[in-house]
Write a protein that holds these residues in place. Structure first.
Motif, PDB file in Angstrom:
ATOM      1  N   UNK A 183       0.834  -1.198   0.000  1.00 13.67           N
ATOM      2  CA  UNK A 183       0.000   0.000   0.000  1.00 13.67           C
ATOM      3  C   UNK A 183       0.873   1.254   0.000  1.00 13.67           C
ATOM      4  N   UNK A 184       0.691   2.066  -1.031  1.00 12.92           N
ATOM      5  CA  UNK A 184       1.339   3.370  -1.103  1.00 12.92           C
ATOM      6  C   UNK A 184       0.482   4.352  -0.297  1.00 12.92           C
ATOM      7  N   UNK A 185       0.956   4.683   0.890  1.00 11.63           N
ATOM      8  CA  UNK A 185       0.218   5.569   1.793  1.00 11.63           C
ATOM      9  C   UNK A 185       0.922   6.912   1.945  1.00 11.63           C
ATOM     10  N   UNK A 186       1.710   7.292   0.933  1.00 13.75           N
ATOM     11  CA  UNK A 186       2.488   8.530   1.029  1.00 13.75           C
ATOM     12  C   UNK A 186       1.602   9.762   1.191  1.00 13.75           C
ATOM     13  N   UNK A 187       0.384   9.729   0.602  1.00 10.13           N
ATOM     14  CA  UNK A 187      -0.532  10.859   0.736  1.00 10.13           C
ATOM     15  C   UNK A 187      -1.587  10.605   1.811  1.00 10.13           C
ATOM     16  N   UNK A 188      -1.438   9.550   2.582  1.00 13.62           N
ATOM     17  CA  UNK A 188      -2.429   9.220   3.614  1.00 13.62           C
ATOM     18  C   UNK A 188      -1.873   9.390   5.023  1.00 13.62           C
ATOM     19  N   UNK A 189      -0.684   8.863   5.271  1.00 14.26           N
ATOM     20  CA  UNK A 189      -0.124   8.924   6.619  1.00 14.26           C
ATOM     21  C   UNK A 189       0.170  10.379   6.977  1.00 14.26           C
ATOM     22  N   UNK A 190      -0.380  10.812   8.079  1.00 19.66           N
ATOM     23  CA  UNK A 190      -0.258  12.205   8.507  1.00 19.66           C
ATOM     24  C   UNK A 190      -1.541  12.984   8.328  1.00 19.66           C
ATOM     25  N   UNK A 191      -2.488  12.427   7.538  1.00 18.81           N
ATOM     26  CA  UNK A 191      -3.773  13.110   7.405  1.00 18.81           C
ATOM     27  C   UNK A 191      -4.956  12.225   7.778  1.00 18.81           C
ATOM     28  N   UNK A 193      -6.094   8.363  10.300  1.00 18.67           N
ATOM     29  CA  UNK A 193      -5.629   7.234  11.110  1.00 18.67           C
ATOM     30  C   UNK A 193      -5.212   6.061  10.225  1.00 18.67           C
ATOM     31  N   UNK A 194      -4.232   5.313  10.689  1.00 20.00           N
ATOM     32  CA  UNK A 194      -3.727   4.161   9.943  1.00 20.00           C
ATOM     33  C   UNK A 194      -3.576   2.986  10.903  1.00 20.00           C
ATOM     34  N   UNK A 195      -4.075   1.834  10.498  1.00 20.52           N
ATOM     35  CA  UNK A 195      -3.929   0.596  11.263  1.00 20.52           C
ATOM     36  C   UNK A 195      -3.558  -0.501  10.274  1.00 20.52           C
ATOM     37  N   UNK A 196      -2.290  -0.858  10.230  1.00 17.20           N
ATOM     38  CA  UNK A 196      -1.839  -1.819   9.220  1.00 17.20           C
ATOM     39  C   UNK A 196      -2.486  -3.183   9.391  1.00 17.20           C
ATOM     40  N   UNK A 197      -2.894  -3.542  10.605  1.00 12.60           N
ATOM     41  CA  UNK A 197      -3.549  -4.841  10.808  1.00 12.60           C
ATOM     42  C   UNK A 197      -4.929  -4.825  10.138  1.00 12.60           C
ATOM     43  N   UNK A 282      -4.359  11.480  15.180  1.00 12.40           N
ATOM     44  CA  UNK A 282      -4.730  11.207  13.787  1.00 12.40           C
ATOM     45  C   UNK A 282      -6.187  11.523  13.466  1.00 12.40           C
ATOM     46  N   UNK A 283      -7.102  11.254  14.408  1.00 12.14           N
ATOM     47  CA  UNK A 283      -8.523  11.540  14.138  1.00 12.14           C
ATOM     48  C   UNK A 283      -8.756  13.042  14.025  1.00 12.14           C
ATOM     49  N   UNK A 284      -8.114  13.822  14.884  1.00 14.34           N
ATOM     50  CA  UNK A 284      -8.276  15.274  14.826  1.00 14.34           C
ATOM     51  C   UNK A 284      -7.603  15.840  13.579  1.00 14.34           C
ATOM     52  N   UNK A 285      -6.474  15.275  13.196  1.00 17.41           N
ATOM     53  CA  UNK A 285      -5.838  15.686  11.941  1.00 17.41           C
ATOM     54  C   UNK A 285      -6.790  15.484  10.773  1.00 17.41           C
ATOM     55  N   UNK A 286      -7.392  14.303  10.707  1.00 18.37           N
ATOM     56  CA  UNK A 286      -8.294  13.995   9.606  1.00 18.37           C
ATOM     57  C   UNK A 286      -9.480  14.956   9.581  1.00 18.37           C
ATOM     58  N   UNK A 287     -10.065  15.226  10.761  1.00 19.69           N
ATOM     59  CA  UNK A 287     -11.233  16.106  10.816  1.00 19.69           C
ATOM     60  C   UNK A 287     -10.879  17.524  10.376  1.00 19.69           C
ATOM     61  N   UNK A 367      -4.593  21.763   1.843  1.00 18.74           N
ATOM     62  CA  UNK A 367      -4.485  22.459   3.128  1.00 18.74           C
ATOM     63  C   UNK A 367      -4.123  21.510   4.258  1.00 18.74           C
ATOM     64  N   UNK A 368      -3.540  22.075   5.302  1.00 14.62           N
ATOM     65  CA  UNK A 368      -3.150  21.296   6.478  1.00 14.62           C
ATOM     66  C   UNK A 368      -3.666  22.001   7.725  1.00 14.62           C
ATOM     67  N   UNK A 369      -3.379  21.415   8.879  1.00 12.35           N
ATOM     68  CA  UNK A 369      -3.943  21.931  10.128  1.00 12.35           C
ATOM     69  C   UNK A 369      -3.500  23.351  10.453  1.00 12.35           C
ATOM     70  N   UNK A 370      -2.370  23.783   9.915  1.00 15.64           N
ATOM     71  CA  UNK A 370      -1.904  25.133  10.216  1.00 15.64           C
ATOM     72  C   UNK A 370      -2.610  26.200   9.389  1.00 15.64           C
ATOM     73  N   UNK A 371      -3.381  25.787   8.398  1.00 15.64           N
ATOM     74  CA  UNK A 371      -4.141  26.753   7.609  1.00 15.64           C
ATOM     75  C   UNK A 371      -5.413  27.161   8.350  1.00 15.64           C
ATOM     76  N   UNK A 372      -5.977  28.279   7.945  1.00 16.64           N
ATOM     77  CA  UNK A 372      -7.195  28.794   8.578  1.00 16.64           C
ATOM     78  C   UNK A 372      -8.304  28.939   7.540  1.00 16.64           C
ATOM     79  N   UNK A 373      -9.524  29.075   8.032  1.00 16.69           N
ATOM     80  CA  UNK A 373     -10.640  29.338   7.139  1.00 16.69           C
ATOM     81  C   UNK A 373     -10.458  30.635   6.376  1.00 16.69           C
TER      82      UNK A 373
END
Length: 390
Positions: A183-191, A193-197, A282-287, A367-373
């Motif tokens: 799994x290429x998760x380069x654009x997923x990890x950090x934005x 939750x990830x559970x490889x199991x 991770x959940x707050x990052x995603x939201x 956008x990332x968490x440091x951006x604003x509305x």
């Protein structure tokens, strides 16, 4: 800012100008990441690189523990490599493929992965069936003959499309076929939750520089114990294999994919970035990212002369779009001059998907968490002005 966007920015980046919406290319590092890297480089200059590495052995090991926590893996299943490309090459190269074997990929597969697979002589690379909007057609995929399918390679979040592929379902398909699943998760990890199991992947790759906001030249490779037990590293060096006086024996853990030379400053910076992501959650990052991306996506859809090209019901923080009558590179430069940083990506980033949709290029906002509305609103205003004067 609305109540829905009232998230803390958490470790804002050190930036002094412009609106940065390019985290899918490289997230802005925090002060903790910079301090870890620069402090170690100074220490290397003071006492020597080998001595500084020995001095920081515990902090270096902590980076592996943090990566294992982030992915839901065991520490011995984690390797730290020099890039997502390098990690993908290592994982793909470990799979014993022979002429006549089949590799299944997603339609939105990253072009770099397809380039790697193109070097495998006699191996058939086949896209999994998709629905008209580009999402995976699970029923049709299950109906495919699976004879000689040895590898399923999937991009979780495509680089030029906001789609989120159903990674866990693809993992189940791979298991049913008796194939390895990378799994290429380069654009997923950090934005997200990830559970490889839960994903049932044999290997997973994540870039340090993107949503994790770590240093360039760093990446995480997860290799399951099953994968390690059934594959071999094609060309280990003296770090990845041990000499017993008669021959070389590969390391039993995932670090068999590492080499004896690496940037320890980079690994310390990556560890700090992972710890930051874990602290934020991770959940707050995603939201937070999802809210900002939805603001951007909905705002673009309301602008005349702008076409949004994201597909599917599950969407990532990547927002892809074009301006009628304007090349993506020209639009990117015009927006840069207006103080908005985003990316322009050509068909090579997702050749199969972009060809199927008749696209040669797209603009990509992330956008990332440091951006604003308020920043999203200002970026939309800049796009609107550009679309009006095109």
């Amino acid at each position: 800012m609305s109540a829905a966007l009232a998230f803390p920015t958490s470790a804002p980046p050190i930036r002094s100008e412009g609106i940065y919406l390019n985290s899918a290319t490289a997230g802005l590092p925090t002060a903790a990441v910079l301090d870890a890297m620069v402090g170690h480089l100074w220490r290397e200059a003071e006492i020597g690189p080998a001595e500084a590495a020995a001095e920081q052995a515990e902090r270096l090991h902590a980076a592996y523990r943090a990566a294992a926590r982030l992915l839901g893996a065991a520490e011995d299943e984690i390797a730290l490599l020099e890039s997502g490309n390098r990690a993908l090459q290592a994982a793909i190269g470990a799979v014993p493929l022979a002429p006549g074997d089949r590799v299944l990929v997603t339609r939105a597969e990253w072009g770099g992965s397809l380039a790697m697979l193109s070097g495998l002589r006699g191996v058939s690379v086949e896209p999994l069936p998709t629905q008209p909007d580009g999402t995976l057609d699970l029923a049709a995929a299950r109906a495919m003959p699976n004879g000689r399918v040895r590898l399923v390679l999937a991009t979780w979040c495509p680089a030029a499309n906001g789609l989120v592929n159903p990674a866990a379902e693809i993992g189940a398909l791979a298991r049913e076929a008796g194939a390895f699943f990378i799994l290429d998760a380069c654009q997923a990890v950090g934005q997200m939750p990830v559970d490889v199991r839960a994903l049932a992947c044999d290997a997973l790759v994540a870039s340090g520089r993107k949503w994790l906001r770590g240093p360039r030249g760093t990446a995480i490779l997860y290799a399951s114990r099953r994968f390690l037990g059934q594959t071999a590293t094609p060309m280990p060096d003296q770090f990845g294999a041990a000499w017993d006086g008669r021959g070389w024996t590969p390391r039993p853990d995932a670090r068999r994919f590492e080499t004896g030379e690496a940037s320890f400053a980079g690994r310390l910076g990556l560890g700090a970035a992972i710890e930051g992501a874990l602290a934020f959650g991770p959940e707050r990052l995603q939201a937070r990212i999802a809210q900002l991306a939805a603001l951007m996506r909905d705002g673009l859809r309301a602008l005349p002369g702008v076409q949004v090209h994201d597909a599917g019901s599950a969407l990532s923080g990547i927002v892809s779009f074009t301006l009628d009558g304007m090349a993506a590179g020209a639009a990117q430069e015009a927006l840069r001059q207006a103080g908005v940083s985003l990316a322009a990506r050509g068909a090579a980033y997702a050749p199969l998907d972009m060809a199927a949709r008749g696209l040669a290029e797209v603009l990509r906002a992330a956008p990332h968490v440091f951006n604003s509305g308020a920043e999203i609103a200002a970026a939309l205003d800049a796009v609107a002005r550009l679309a009006t004067r095109r």
